[in-house]
Design a protein around this motif. Structure first.
Motif, PDB file in Angstrom:
ATOM      1  N   ASP A  29     -81.380 -64.411  -2.834  1.00 45.94           N
ATOM      2  CA  ASP A  29     -81.629 -64.520  -4.235  1.00 45.94           C
ATOM      3  C   ASP A  29     -80.989 -66.012  -4.824  1.00 45.94           C
ATOM      4  OD1 ASP A  29     -79.146 -63.650  -4.430  1.00 45.94           O
ATOM      5  OD2 ASP A  29     -79.390 -62.987  -6.261  1.00 45.94           O
ATOM      6  N   ARG A  95     -75.218 -57.024 -13.875  1.00 46.43           N
ATOM      7  CA  ARG A  95     -76.885 -57.027 -13.955  1.00 46.43           C
ATOM      8  C   ARG A  95     -77.262 -55.892 -14.494  1.00 46.43           C
ATOM      9  NH1 ARG A  95     -78.643 -61.311  -9.288  1.00 46.43           N
ATOM     10  NH2 ARG A  95     -76.589 -62.335  -8.804  1.00 46.43           N
ATOM     11  N   GLU A 105     -75.605 -61.438 -20.910  1.00 43.25           N
ATOM     12  CA  GLU A 105     -74.781 -61.174 -19.542  1.00 43.25           C
ATOM     13  C   GLU A 105     -73.330 -61.886 -19.794  1.00 43.25           C
ATOM     14  OE1 GLU A 105     -78.876 -62.012 -18.150  1.00 43.25           O
ATOM     15  OE2 GLU A 105     -77.774 -62.858 -19.487  1.00 43.25           O
ATOM     16  N   SER A 138     -76.861 -67.590  -7.960  1.00 48.50           N
ATOM     17  CA  SER A 138     -77.865 -66.780  -7.947  1.00 48.50           C
ATOM     18  C   SER A 138     -79.215 -67.305  -9.041  1.00 48.50           C
ATOM     19  CB  SER A 138     -77.474 -65.366  -8.647  1.00 48.50           C
ATOM     20  OG  SER A 138     -78.738 -64.518  -8.738  1.00 48.50           O
ATOM     21  N   ARG A 140     -80.859 -65.922 -11.250  1.00 46.17           N
ATOM     22  CA  ARG A 140     -80.729 -65.572 -12.497  1.00 46.17           C
ATOM     23  C   ARG A 140     -79.782 -66.215 -13.394  1.00 46.17           C
ATOM     24  NH1 ARG A 140     -79.977 -59.251 -14.441  1.00 46.17           N
ATOM     25  NH2 ARG A 140     -79.258 -59.613 -16.361  1.00 46.17           N
TER      26      ARG A 140
END
Length: 351
Positions: A29, A95, A105, A138, A140
């Motif tokens: 990822d 997450r 987050e 990552s 995200r």
């Protein structure tokens, strides 16, 4: 592992110097990024000097990262090689908690993983920041930089920008509101721009007469010299919001008095105990709120970049070669920068 070049501090008195280290191998990822620019935040100085007593040396600072994608993992769907992207103050979280599921987050109930001076949640390696030639993050926690934005001046939006944008959006600042911005530095000048773009009437509160013209240039409708008792008295019970960007201890009470009833004082700069003491009556008798706010989640970080592109908002920056970083820190301590240093990471190749 891949070898990376950067600048690191090895003690609280060493300053920053060239440093070679290993970046982890990309996961499915992950996005691999060649770093073009990195903003210099006052938080970087705190970590280099171990002002908060939590620095793990060697530390490679930098959490305002702009670069280009060089590779993507097999599970990555949102980015491709060549994309101009950004990485801000965090590179991971659990997450799965309620905060993460809400796109917040930064408030992860297990604690976010910071871009530097932290521990990778998976392999327990040290996280190193953007004063370097490359980084692996990552998907995200990577955002797209709109084509309309200058990548160099976009870098500080990933910290100074989102730090001021997030609370203004969260508390619903809009046309008709009166917003006071306390402090005229890297955070303050971005707060003015965002509040104006949201339609508010904006006043800068500063201790310095010399900053009046600059505050107006940044878009402030009014300027109040906070050391002038008459000006502060005239500002009493006038504002819906006060955005407090001052990073050192200061008296909050005079600013609370500037709020209307139900007004909100938002702290984004101060991480130390409030001193002098807060007079609780300033809150109780006017139902005022004293609030705090920390950067923004990943959806909102993308939102602020898009907002800046839409409204032609940029951070005022001074470009810097990495070899001059220690001198830049000394200038920052004196307030001698308007308003953010950004490192051109191409200069790293000269080492």
């Amino acid at each position: 592992m891949s070898n990376a070049k950067g600048y690191a501090a090895h003690s609280n008195t060493s300053g920053l110097a060239p440093f070679s280290f290993d970046r982890r191998e990309p996961r499915p990822d992950d996005v691999s990024i060649e770093i073009d620019y990195c903003g210099v935040c006052h938080t970087d100085i705190h970590f280099v000097q171990n002002d908060w007593g939590v620095t793990n040396y060697p530390v490679v600072p930098g959490h305002e990262i702009i670069g280009r994608v060089t590779a993507v993992g097999s599970d990555v769907t949102g980015f491709k090689v060549g994309d101009v992207v950004g990485v801000g103050c965090m590179v991971d979280s659990c997450r799965s908690c309620s905060a993460c599921e809400a796109g917040l987050e930064q408030y992860c109930l297990e604690g976010m993983t910071s871009t530097y001076n932290d521990e990778d949640r998976h392999d327990h390696s040290v996280t190193y920041g953007g004063y370097s030639d490359k980084v692996v993050v990552s998907e995200r926690f990577v955002v797209k930089v709109p084509e309309k934005l200058d990548p160099s001046s976009a870098a500080p939006i990933l910290c100074a920008g989102i730090t001021t944008y997030s609370p203004l959006r969260h508390y619903g600042v809009k046309a008709g509101h009166k917003v006071g911005v306390i402090g005229m530095g890297g955070l303050g000048h971005m707060g003015v721009k965002f509040a104006k773009a949201l339609g508010a009437e904006v006043t800068i509160f500063t201790r310095s007469e010399s900053k009046v013209a600059e505050a107006k240039k940044q878009g402030a409708d009014h300027v109040v010299i906070s050391t002038d008792e008459e000006q502060m008295a005239a500002a009493a019970e006038h504002y819906d919001f006060m955005l407090d960007t001052v990073p050192v201890q200061h008296d909050l009470n005079p600013y609370l008095n500037c709020l209307k009833f139900d007004g909100i004082h938002i702290i984004v700069g101060l991480l130390e105990p409030v001193d002098p003491a807060l007079e609780a009556g300033n809150l109780v008798f006017k139902r005022r709120v004293l609030a705090g706010s920390l950067i923004g989640g990943m959806p909102e970080t993308q939102e602020v970049l898009d907002f800046c592109a839409e409204h032609d908002i940029t951070c005022d920056v001074e470009m810097l070669d990495i070899q001059n970083i220690n001198g830049a820190y000394e200038r920052m301590k004196k307030g001698d920068v308007k308003y953010r240093f950004v490192i051109d990471m191409q200069s790293l190749k000269a080492n």
